[in-house]
Design an enzyme around this catalytic site. Sequence first.
Site, PDB file in Angstrom:
ATOM      1  N   TYR A  56       0.830  -1.205   0.000  1.00 48.15           N
ATOM      2  CA  TYR A  56       0.000   0.000   0.000  1.00 48.15           C
ATOM      3  C   TYR A  56       0.869   1.263   0.000  1.00 48.15           C
ATOM      4  O   TYR A  56       0.653   2.178   0.783  1.00 48.15           O
ATOM      5  CB  TYR A  56      -0.936   0.036   1.203  1.00 48.15           C
ATOM      6  CG  TYR A  56      -1.936  -1.086   1.320  1.00 48.15           C
ATOM      7  CD1 TYR A  56      -2.196  -1.974   0.281  1.00 48.15           C
ATOM      8  CD2 TYR A  56      -2.653  -1.261   2.494  1.00 48.15           C
ATOM      9  CE1 TYR A  56      -3.122  -2.999   0.411  1.00 48.15           C
ATOM     10  CE2 TYR A  56      -3.591  -2.272   2.631  1.00 48.15           C
ATOM     11  CZ  TYR A  56      -3.811  -3.141   1.588  1.00 48.15           C
ATOM     12  OH  TYR A  56      -4.729  -4.152   1.738  1.00 48.15           O
ATOM     13  N   HIS A 113      -0.339 -11.811   1.844  1.00 45.21           N
ATOM     14  CA  HIS A 113      -1.234 -10.890   1.149  1.00 45.21           C
ATOM     15  C   HIS A 113      -1.863 -11.539  -0.082  1.00 45.21           C
ATOM     16  O   HIS A 113      -1.180 -11.915  -1.018  1.00 45.21           O
ATOM     17  CB  HIS A 113      -0.440  -9.657   0.733  1.00 45.21           C
ATOM     18  CG  HIS A 113      -1.293  -8.487   0.353  1.00 45.21           C
ATOM     19  ND1 HIS A 113      -0.771  -7.236   0.231  1.00 45.21           N
ATOM     20  CD2 HIS A 113      -2.608  -8.352   0.087  1.00 45.21           C
ATOM     21  CE1 HIS A 113      -1.721  -6.387  -0.104  1.00 45.21           C
ATOM     22  NE2 HIS A 113      -2.845  -7.048  -0.203  1.00 45.21           N
TER      23      HIS A 113
END
Length: 189
Positions: A52, A106
Amino acid sequence: MHKMRLGRTGIQASRSGFGALPIQRVSPGEAERLLRLAYDNGFNFFDTARAYSDSEAKLGSALVGVRRHIYIATKTQARDKAGLLRDLEISLKHLKTDYVDILQLHNATVLPDASDPDSLYGGLCEARKRGMTRFIGVTSHRREVALEAVQSGIYDTVQSPLSSLSSVDDLAVVEACRSKDIGLIAMKA
């Protein structure tokens, strides 16, 4: 804000957590304002990821003074144990902390070989052994992978898309987590 036990982790997390993906799109000052506002209004669970962009750094800067009062989950997209440990070192630096509460794989499309000490699972275990994370988990947009992670019993948390529009099949993840006392983190709510 109402707190919930996050499965066998024992973490008492705010019912709504702060998904920190969007703060990569705002200025550092606005990110700090939003994160502090969330904290001041009862949020104590913050979820971010190495992928991110600057989300981890913004979260670390904004919440460093309240670290002992919050839970931080982050994610790695590493492909192997060494990469996972390198990612986590960077995450810890950006988050301004010595450990994360939950380190997650992830958006896993397949689960790593738990019997291979050099696999991603081996990396998660090494990170936990070193005290870099308290708990380990998996995030996946694939219901089958989420269910496989729960059934394995080796992960402390599973993060999966869940909302009021979820199908009966999607809700099977909820029941599976409940039956194994695995912490369930809803994404895309």
